[in-house]
Every structure is written in structure tokens, then in C-alpha cells.
Scaffold this motif. Structure first.
Motif, PDB file in Angstrom:
ATOM      1  N   LEU A  72      -7.765   9.263   0.648  1.00  0.00           N
ATOM      2  CA  LEU A  72      -6.747  10.310   0.769  1.00  0.00           C
ATOM      3  C   LEU A  72      -7.206  11.484  -0.104  1.00  0.00           C
ATOM      4  O   LEU A  72      -6.846  11.594  -1.268  1.00  0.00           O
ATOM      5  N   GLY A 116      -1.465   6.367   1.380  1.00  0.00           N
ATOM      6  CA  GLY A 116      -0.725   6.613   0.139  1.00  0.00           C
ATOM      7  C   GLY A 116      -1.568   6.263  -1.067  1.00  0.00           C
ATOM      8  O   GLY A 116      -2.755   6.603  -1.115  1.00  0.00           O
ATOM      9  N   ARG A 120      -5.429   7.314  -2.118  1.00  0.00           N
ATOM     10  CA  ARG A 120      -5.596   8.328  -3.165  1.00  0.00           C
ATOM     11  C   ARG A 120      -6.399   7.753  -4.336  1.00  0.00           C
ATOM     12  O   ARG A 120      -7.210   8.437  -4.942  1.00  0.00           O
ATOM     13  N   TRP A 458      -5.065  16.337 -11.261  1.00  0.00           N
ATOM     14  CA  TRP A 458      -3.604  16.224 -11.413  1.00  0.00           C
ATOM     15  C   TRP A 458      -3.043  16.941 -12.628  1.00  0.00           C
ATOM     16  O   TRP A 458      -1.849  17.112 -12.743  1.00  0.00           O
ATOM     17  N   ILE A 534       8.815  10.829  -4.977  1.00  0.00           N
ATOM     18  CA  ILE A 534       7.845  11.142  -3.918  1.00  0.00           C
ATOM     19  C   ILE A 534       6.885   9.976  -3.781  1.00  0.00           C
ATOM     20  O   ILE A 534       6.181   9.623  -4.716  1.00  0.00           O
ATOM     21  N   LYS A 535       6.857   9.381  -2.621  1.00  0.00           N
ATOM     22  CA  LYS A 535       6.008   8.222  -2.349  1.00  0.00           C
ATOM     23  C   LYS A 535       6.279   7.792  -0.915  1.00  0.00           C
ATOM     24  O   LYS A 535       7.254   8.229  -0.314  1.00  0.00           O
ATOM     25  N   LYS A 541      10.300   0.235  -2.531  1.00  0.00           N
ATOM     26  CA  LYS A 541      10.275   1.377  -3.453  1.00  0.00           C
ATOM     27  C   LYS A 541      11.694   1.897  -3.728  1.00  0.00           C
ATOM     28  O   LYS A 541      11.923   2.689  -4.626  1.00  0.00           O
ATOM     29  N   TYR A 615       5.071  14.973   3.183  1.00  0.00           N
ATOM     30  CA  TYR A 615       4.518  14.704   1.852  1.00  0.00           C
ATOM     31  C   TYR A 615       3.031  14.339   1.969  1.00  0.00           C
ATOM     32  O   TYR A 615       2.656  13.444   2.719  1.00  0.00           O
ATOM     33  N   ASN A 616       2.216  15.086   1.238  1.00  0.00           N
ATOM     34  CA  ASN A 616       0.774  14.797   1.206  1.00  0.00           C
ATOM     35  C   ASN A 616       0.211  15.249  -0.144  1.00  0.00           C
ATOM     36  O   ASN A 616       0.980  15.632  -1.039  1.00  0.00           O
ATOM     37  N   ALA A 620       2.136  17.225  -3.147  1.00  0.00           N
ATOM     38  CA  ALA A 620       2.273  16.544  -4.443  1.00  0.00           C
ATOM     39  C   ALA A 620       1.824  17.475  -5.572  1.00  0.00           C
ATOM     40  O   ALA A 620       2.446  17.529  -6.633  1.00  0.00           O
ATOM     41  N   GLN A 632      10.754   5.842 -10.570  1.00  0.00           N
ATOM     42  CA  GLN A 632       9.796   4.758 -10.302  1.00  0.00           C
ATOM     43  C   GLN A 632      10.588   3.463 -10.293  1.00  0.00           C
ATOM     44  O   GLN A 632      10.520   2.667 -11.213  1.00  0.00           O
ATOM     45  N   GLU A 639       5.783  -3.446  -6.906  1.00  0.00           N
ATOM     46  CA  GLU A 639       4.858  -2.308  -6.938  1.00  0.00           C
ATOM     47  C   GLU A 639       3.663  -2.737  -7.771  1.00  0.00           C
ATOM     48  O   GLU A 639       3.777  -2.929  -8.977  1.00  0.00           O
ATOM     49  N   THR A 643       0.751   5.045  -8.856  1.00  0.00           N
ATOM     50  CA  THR A 643      -0.059   6.065  -9.525  1.00  0.00           C
ATOM     51  C   THR A 643       0.719   7.374  -9.590  1.00  0.00           C
ATOM     52  O   THR A 643       0.420   8.219 -10.436  1.00  0.00           O
ATOM     53  N   GLY A 644       1.730   7.521  -8.732  1.00  0.00           N
ATOM     54  CA  GLY A 644       2.615   8.681  -8.831  1.00  0.00           C
ATOM     55  C   GLY A 644       3.267   8.721 -10.214  1.00  0.00           C
ATOM     56  O   GLY A 644       3.434   9.791 -10.815  1.00  0.00           O
ATOM     57  N   LYS A 647       0.796  10.375 -12.521  1.00  0.00           N
ATOM     58  CA  LYS A 647       0.645  11.820 -12.289  1.00  0.00           C
ATOM     59  C   LYS A 647       1.809  12.576 -12.918  1.00  0.00           C
ATOM     60  O   LYS A 647       1.623  13.626 -13.549  1.00  0.00           O
TER      61      LYS A 647
HETATM   62  C1  LIG Z   1      -0.269   9.534  -5.683  1.00  0.00           C
HETATM   63  C2  LIG Z   1       0.116   9.580  -4.278  1.00  0.00           C
HETATM   64  C3  LIG Z   1       0.743   8.478  -3.698  1.00  0.00           C
HETATM   65  C4  LIG Z   1       1.090   7.223  -4.475  1.00  0.00           C
HETATM   66  O1  LIG Z   1       2.384   7.368  -5.009  1.00  0.00           O
HETATM   67  P1  LIG Z   1       3.177   6.120  -5.628  1.00  0.00           P
HETATM   68  O2  LIG Z   1       4.363   6.740  -6.262  1.00  0.00           O
HETATM   69  O3  LIG Z   1       2.278   5.493  -6.631  1.00  0.00           O
HETATM   70  O4  LIG Z   1       3.517   5.222  -4.508  1.00  0.00           O
HETATM   71  C5  LIG Z   1       1.093   8.552  -2.367  1.00  0.00           C
HETATM   72  N1  LIG Z   1       0.858   9.660  -1.644  1.00  0.00           N
HETATM   73  C6  LIG Z   1       0.281  10.755  -2.179  1.00  0.00           C
HETATM   74  C7  LIG Z   1       0.066  11.950  -1.336  1.00  0.00           C
HETATM   75  C8  LIG Z   1      -0.115  10.749  -3.507  1.00  0.00           C
HETATM   76  O5  LIG Z   1      -0.708  11.826  -4.034  1.00  0.00           O
END
Ligand SMILES: *Cc1c(COP(=O)(O)O)cnc(C)c1O
Length: 795
Positions: A72, A116, A120, A458, A534-535, A541, A615-616, A620, A632, A639, A643-644, A647
Motif C-alpha cells: 500500500l 490496509g 502499508r 508519517w 480511520i481504519k 475494530k 480512505y487511503n 491519512a 483504537q 487487533e 499501525t494507525g 502514526k
Molecule cells: C496505517 C493505515 C492503515 C492501518 O490502520 P490501522 O488503524 O492500524 O488498522 C490502513 N489504511 C491506511 C491507508 C493506512 O495508512
């Protein structure tokens, strides 16, 4: 890599605009400028790529190959400018030309060859591998269409094909002369010669060309350029393929579908064989290439292949590489089973990304046979030999083939010398529960590698305001050594610094406010808390829990119209897999609730609900610098890492979450005063799952807040006509498998605590600072160093 003065860069740009875009600096559009800049970067980067490769060959370096069905990537232009060191001169030249650099860079289409977090992660890892100067390359598929484009129409998700290649992709180079052939299907015959050796012949196989497209991966200021090789499937033009023009065209279309589209990770039946073909296509093309390269670089026998190569597989998707390497070594290179098995099982290392049973890959025996019968034979033999050593009653849990099903995770574990989870908690659960039987057989094989994210994308690139502030206080060595962000802790009581930090956040929020207005027409209150989830949309989730809390807050305000509330903007971004009905219902619910709340004058500026479509990675990068609360809230144990969460922490958001995935390690680092934790523990969730004891209906009947929310799902409160009774009945009849009702009470309490903390702005900014300062650990540079020290052992 060279460095340029403004004058030199301007001249180069002019030259590229003339020769490649047939235009002038004065007439150039943003698209022209984007392609011209990409061409300048490529001239430098391709030269360095050659030098890097030459160096690795001359030193006969051991190398890692990172195999993933998903990368990604997002946009590459800013990463490439930053890593080459051209970013500031390029920015300046563009500004002199009266252009907004951001607009020029945003001309690039996201390469969304992933769903996702898993995809990434692969992209962040490539950046870190190159930036650490390690000899490592990625291998994936050049999907003609990446992850679908999401549109919201009348509050519901619609999917459109992601036509990311409608304009040329400037970062790829087609290398047709390095094409390899992948064989599918057919039948196998064998003969046995006088030495008892078997010889295989294949009939009616479908031959597909795997054509490589190479994308350079630039290391940060270190003159290292590695490679991501993406394979495209192409048909042969041959007289003997099919009969008649129509048949040949048909055959061509079938072949090109192999790299036609990225599958969203759901359970679609008709796509199964094609998906399996994609997996085999990637591993077969890659392994053939690695063997060829080994022979041309090293004057060593193939029995030493594993000394020069390690293959990290990103989840089980590339697991067929294990039988495929066996096949090549035996059938094509003439090694014995024993030799081939030693090499293979010392080459592969497997990263697990999920413990959820339904997400562990299983393929039917017949399907694998249809894919490639020789590969199935080898899997059966691997399994037969493995099962010789285990007891009868363990077979059910350990056998690769059981009840007509091939268990890919079991094959991956047996064929790999390392198995890792992606956060400490997740790796513990793998050992204790998911793969406990395998763990008992070989404890040493199992290890943890907590995920990370590239701070260059990031933080450094996505949040220039914060980066400048950090550098002004502690210098810029954090860029090469992100653990040095901890020096920021010295400023915890520095009022000046805290207010500068606040000012950066305000600016980022103003930017996001604009983006939100442009995309949705919604005016948000820039003084409200930006509360972000965002995820991917998935039940585990628990976006639904977030919505329950929003409805609860709405009820509170409706019941007490004059009550004081901390204003909040709830921001969502999420794609649901096209076949995942309940996830799409939750998206519909978010829109229905938003529609009611955003248009209710009683609520006015106090709560707003915003859903940003599609969302991409690029979106993000707009949202995360402005986030204040990072939601989260997955059901504990489900989970693997997330990684979100990393970030947002790195950009100063405070995590509001469960003790799940990497949240546990975030908590450990920042301390309980700088994170907001709620909900069931993973042990309790697993206990409920194994032993029962939870009754959702009881919670529904005893908690009036929940009853009121649920009943509104079942009636017309949020819609005209089409209620959300599927969600209502699901929660009660299926006993709320993600424990939304069970965690509701502590979640509401956590949200209250968050609002109270936010009210004390100094305290909040201190929390924010501690999160930024402790985020260096979650740089993927640290993760990659860990992989290298424990698993890859390069250099
Ligand atoms: C980081 C990222 C994810 C992962 O997000 P989580 O909250 O860890 O699930 C998914 N999609 C995009 C576009 C990202 O940048």
C-alpha cells in the motif's frame, strides 16, 4: 546522489518540460511539473540503483526478499524527494514559479496495491530497509486495479474500480527481458529410472509470462536504492494456444486477469481460484528469479542458497513459495528431497498477522490440485513427513491437510525457520493459544517483532510544522535516529514549547477543516476535539462502539439542551470489503447518525460527525497531523498490532483504546497518565470465548442507555423506512461476539475522561508531547533492525 542549487534544479526542470512534456515552464500544468520532477528524480535514482546493485553483487551480499501480495504505497514523490535530499530545492523552485508544491505533488495517483495495515507495513518496511542500507528487495503484483475507490451515494458505500494506471506511472520500469514463465494447472505423470529417481512430465499446463516492473526504493540520504519488483501477467502469442481468434483472445483475457485486480480480503467464492493463482504467480516468478540471480552472482552450489537468501513472507499469502522452492530445487535443479527441504526450511520466515480463525487462510484440496498438481504433491509429502513425528491426537490441530482442506498457516510454520507475531501481546497469544501445539514442538522458532511505521513519511513529510518545531528544539538528528525524539521530554514543563506545539496542532486542524469542507460541505468547529477513527471497517475494530457512544452523547444533549459539553468532531474514514454486508451497514449507520446530528440545531457546534470517503494513504496524511484523540478500540486480543495507532501517536494524538495489539506497548512507553485505557482484557475476552459466561441480552435489558440506542436502531429514528434491525438482531441473537455492549460502559467513561483532560489545555499538550517523544520506538527503522538482528542477519 548529487545536490542541486536552485538554479540548476530550475534548468533541469525546464529541460525535462521541453523534452518530455513538450511544454515550457510558463505553460506547464501541475501534471507536467509532476512528471518533469519525477524524471529528474529518476535520472539520479536509477544511477544509484545500478551502483547499489553492483556493490551488493561484488560483495556477494546476503539479501532479504520481502514477499507480499500487498504494497500500500500511496504517493512516492515526496518520499523520493525527501530521501534523495531534493525536497527543499524543489519546493523553492516551484514556489518561485508561483506554484503550490503540495498541489503539484498531489498530481500523483496513490498506488493502492493493498487493503490496509498489512500492505502499508510492507511499504514502510521497504523504506526502512533501504534507509538502513540493507540489501533487501520487495516482490509483489502489479495489479491493474488496486483497492477499489469508495464513493458514498445516499449514505451508502459504492465501489468503483481503481484505475490508477490511466496515466503512466513514472516510478516503474518495465523489464521485459527478465520475464519468467509460470505454469498453471495441467496433469502430472512420472517415470522411475534405474536409480529409483522419479521424473515428472506435465501436460496441458497453462503457461503465463510474468513480466517484471521495477520500482526504485530510495534510502534516506545514504546513496542506497533498492528495488520493488511488481509482476504483471501476460499471455503468449502462439499459434498452438487455443483454436481460432476468439479462443486466443479469451485465453489472453484469462491470463491477464491474474494481475487484474487486488482482492479485498473477504470471502468471495468465485474469486478463489484466481486469488490462489495470484499467490502462486508471485512466488513462482520471484523464486525463479532469485535462483537465477544466485547462480549468476555466487560461484556456489545451490545447496548454499539459504546462506545468501532469506525470504520473509508477509502473512500466509506467499506460503506456496515453500512447495514451489522445493519443486524448483528438485524438478529443475535435480537436488534430492532432503537437500531441497534443508534449503527451503532455512530460507523462509513467516510473519503472522491475525489470530482470527476466519481470517486464517484455508484452501480446498481440490482447488490447490487444480492450481498446480505437482505443488499439491509436494505439500502432501511435506505434511506426510511432518506427521510421522507427531501423535495421533495432535493430527487434527497440526496436519497441513485435514478434511479436504489445506491450512496455509500450518504449512508456513512447518516450512519456516522463524515465525513472528507483530506486537508483544499478539506474539504471546500465538504461542499460548493459536499455534500452541507448534510452539510446544519448537519454541525457538517463535518470536515477536513489534510493527513500526516510517517516521519519514508519517512525521517528517506529513507534518512539516511539527517536524520544524521538533528540529528547532533538539536539532535534526532525530530524522536518522528517531529514538532521539525522547529529548523532547525536557520540554514537558516549558510553557512556550507547549503553546508552540498547540499552535502547530491548530494549524493542522484548520487545514483538515478545509479538506472536510471541500469534500463534504460540512463546517466543523475548529475548537472542538478532533476525535479520529480511520481504519478498514471491520466488526472487531468496533466502529459500532464509537457510533453507540456518539448516539449516547446525542441523547444526553437532547435530554439536557443547556448542558455544558466539550465540543467534539468525530471523524471516520473506512472502507468495507464489498462483500461484507454488516460492515457496509455500519457505514450506512454512521451516515444516518451524522445526518441527524449534523442537522439538529439543538446540537449545533457541539457535536459533528464526519465521514471522509475513500480512505487511503494520501487522505491519512491529511487527517493524522490534525488528530487529537486516536480511537483504537478493537476487541482485546483481535487487533494483532495496529499501525494507525503509531502514526497518530507520533503526531501528538492521545490514544483512547483497549489493551490490544501495540496499544499495550504504547501504554508501557507513555505511562497511564498519557493514554486513556478502557475495556475487557484480552485474557477475559479469550475466557469468554472458550468458556462462555457473557450474555449480551442481559446488558441490553439492564443498561437503559444501551436499550435506548439499540431500540432506535430497530425503529425509524435515523432513517426513513430502512432501519438497522439487522445490527439490532445480530447483537442480541449472536450474543455480541465483539463485546460492544459489554465494553460500552467503560468506553463512555473513557470518553468522559478524555473530554475532561482536554479541558485542561496545558495538561493535554503535555500528554501530546509525551506521545510524540515516546513514538521513536515505533519507527519501522527499529522494527527492521530487530528483524535483521534476530532473523535476517544481513551484513
Ligand atoms: C496505517 C493505515 C492503515 C492501518 O490502520 P490501522 O488503524 O492500524 O488498522 C490502513 N489504511 C491506511 C491507508 C493506512 O495508512
Amino acid at each position: 546522489m548529487r545536490t542541486f542549487t536552485k538554479y540548476e534544479f530550475h534548468n533541469l526542470l525546464e529541460d525535462k518540460l521541453h523534452k518530455q512534456r513538450m511544454t515550457t515552464v510558463n505553460e506547464a500544468t501541475n501534471t507536467d511539473l509532476f512528471y518533469a520532477i519525477a524524471a529528474i528524480i529518476n535520472d539520479e535514482v536509477h544511477q544509484t540503483a545500478l551502483e547499489t546493485m553492483k556493490r551488493h553483487h561484488q560483495n556477494k551480499e546476503r539479501q532479504v526478499s520481502y514477499l507480499s501480495l500487498e504494497f500500500l504505497i500511496g504517493r512516492l514523490i515526496e518520499s523520493n524527494l525527501i530521501n534523495t535530499g531534493f525536497k527543499s530545492v524543489c519546493d523553492e523552485v516551484l514556489i518561485d514559479l508561483g506554484k503550490d508544491p503540495r498541489h503539484v505533488y498531489h498530481e500523483e495517483e496513490d498506488a493502492a496495491l493493498g487493503n490496509g495495515g498489512l500492505g502499508r507495513l510492507a511499504a514502510c518496511f521497504l523504506d526502512s530497509i533501504a534507509s538502513l542500507g540493507l540489501a533487501g528487495n520487495g516482490f509483489g503484483i502489479r495489479y491493474r486495479y488496486g483497492l477499489f475507490e469508495q464513493r458514498i451515494v445516499s449514505g451508502e458505500q459504492i465501489e468503483l474500480p481503481d484505475n490508477w494506471l490511466k496515466e503512466p506511472y513514472p516510478w516503474e520500469t518495465r523489464k521485459f527481458e527478465e520475464t519468467v514463465i509460470v505454469n498453471f494447472g495441467g496433469t502430472v505423470d512420472y517415470t522411475i529410472d534405474e536409480h529409483d529417481n522419479m521424473h515428472f512430465t506435465f501436460n496441458n499446463q497453462e503457461k503465463v509470462q510474468a513480466v517484471p516492473y521495477d520500482v526504485s526504493i530510495v534510502g534516506y540520504h545514504n546513496d542506497v536504492v533498492n528495488n520493488l519488483r511488481l509482476w504483471k501477467a501476460e499471455a503468449f502469442n502462439r499459434v498452438d494456444d487455443g483454436h481460432g481468434y476468439d479462443n486466443r483472445l479469451n485465453y489472453m483475457n484469462n491470463v491477464e486477469r491474474i494481475s487484474g485486480v487486488l482482492y479485498p480480503d473477504d470471502e468471495s467464492d468465485d474469486g478463489k481460484l484466481l486469488r490462489l493463482k495470484q499467490q502462486y504467480f508471485l512466488v513462482s516468478a520471484t523464486l525463479q528469479t532469485l535462483i537465477k540471480r544466485f547462480k549468476s552472482i555466487h560461484e556456489l552450489p545451490l545447496t548454499q542458497f539459504h546462506e545468501k537468501n532469506v525470504i520473509q513472507i508477509n502473512d500466509t499469502h506467499p506460503t506456496l513459495g515453500i512447495p514451489e522452492l522445493m519443486r524448483i530445487l528438485m524438478d529443475e535443479e535435480g537436488l534430492s528431497w532432503k537437500e531441497a527441504w534443508y534449503i527451503t526450511s532455512h530460507t523462509f520466515a513467516y510473519t503472522n498477522h491475525t489470530i482470527m480463525q476466519e481470517a486464517l487462510e484455508k484452501w480446498s484440496y481440490d482447488l490447490v490440485k487444480q492450481l498446480n498438481p505437482r505443488v499439491l504433491m509436494i505439500i502432501e509429502e511435506i505434511n506426510r513427513q511432518f506427521c510421522l513425528d507427531i501423535s495421533e491426537d495432535q493430527l487434527k490441530d497440526l496436519s497441513v491437510i485435514d478434511d479436504g482442506v489445506v491450512h496455509m498457516s500450518r504449512l508456513a510454520i512447518i516450512g519456516s525457520f522463524s515465525v513472528n507475531g507483530v506486537a508483544a501481546l499478539h506474539s504471546d497469544i500465538i504461542k499460548k493459544h493459536t499455534f500452541n501445539d507448534f510452539y510446544q514442538l519448537d519454541e525457538e522458532k517463535f518470536n515477536n517483532k513489534t510493527n513500526g511505521i516510517t517516521h519519514r513519511r508519517w512525521l517528517l513529510n506529513a507534518n512539516p510544522g511539527l517536524s520544524r518545531l521538533i528540529t528547532s528544539k533538539i536539532g535534526d538528528s532525530w530524522i536518522a535516529h528517531p529514538d532521539q525524539l525522547r529529548q523532547l521530554l525536557d520540554f514537558k514543563d516549558d510553557e512556550n514549547f507547549l503553546s508552540e506545539l498547540d499552535a502547530v496542532k491548530v494549524k493542522n486542524k484548520q487545514h483538515l477543516k478545509k479538506v472536510i469542507f471541500q469534500k463534504t460541505g460540512i463546517e466543523v468547529n475548529e475548537n472542538s476535539i478532533f476525535d479520529v477513527q480511520i481504519k478498514r471497517l471491520h466488526e472487531y475494530k468496533r466502529q459500532l462502539l464509537n457510533v453507540f457512544h456518539i448516539i449516547y452523547l446525542y441523547h444526553e444533549i437532547k435530554d439536557n439542551p443547556t448542558m455544558e459539553v466539550q465540543p467534539r468532531t468525530f471523524i471516520f474514514g473506512a472502507k468495507a470489503a464489498p462483500g461484507y454486508k454488516r460492515a457496509k451497514e455500519i457505514i450506512r449507520l454512521i451516515h444516518a447518525v451524522a445526518n441527524v446530528i449534523n442537522n439538529d440545531d439543538d446540537v449545533a457546534d457541539r457535536i459533528k460527525v464526519v465521514f471522509l470517503e475513500n480512505y487511503n494513504v494520501s487522505l491519512a496524511e491529511d487527517i493524522i497531523p490534525a488528530a487529537e484523540i486516536s480511537e483504537q478500540i478493537s476487541t482485546a486480543s483481535m487487533e494483532a498490532s495496529g499501525t494507525g495507532n503509531m502514526k497518530m501517536m507520533m503526531n501528538g494524538a492521545v490514544t483512547l483504546g483497549t489493551m490490544d495489539g501495540a496499544n499495550v506497548e504504547i501504554d508501557e512507553r507513555v505511562g497511564r497518565d498519557h493514554i486513556i485505557i478502557f475495556g475487557l482484557s484480552s485474557d477475559k475476552v479469550i475466557d469468554y470465548q472458550n468458556n462462555g459466561g457473557y450474555r449480551a441480552r442481559e446488558v441490553y435489558q439492564t443498561d437503559e442507555r444501551i436499550k435506548r440506542i439499540m431500540d432506535e436502531l430497530n425503529d425509524d429514528t435515523f432513517t426513513n423506512g430502512k432501519s438497522f434491525n439487522d445490527l439490532y438482531y445480530h447483537l442480541l441473537k449472536d450474543n455480541d461476539p465483539y463485546f460492544i455492549l459489554r465494553d460500552f460502559d467503560t468506553y463512555v467513561d473513557a470518553e468522559k475522561r478524555a473530554a475532561a483532560l482536554y479541558n485542561d489545555k496545558k495538561k493535554w499538550n503535555q500528554m501530546s508531547l509525551v506521545n510524540i517523544a515516546e513514538s521513536g520506538y515505533f519507527s519501522s527503522d527499529r522494527t527492521i533492525k530487530d528483524y535483521n538482528e534476530d532473523i535476517w542477519k544481513l551484513n
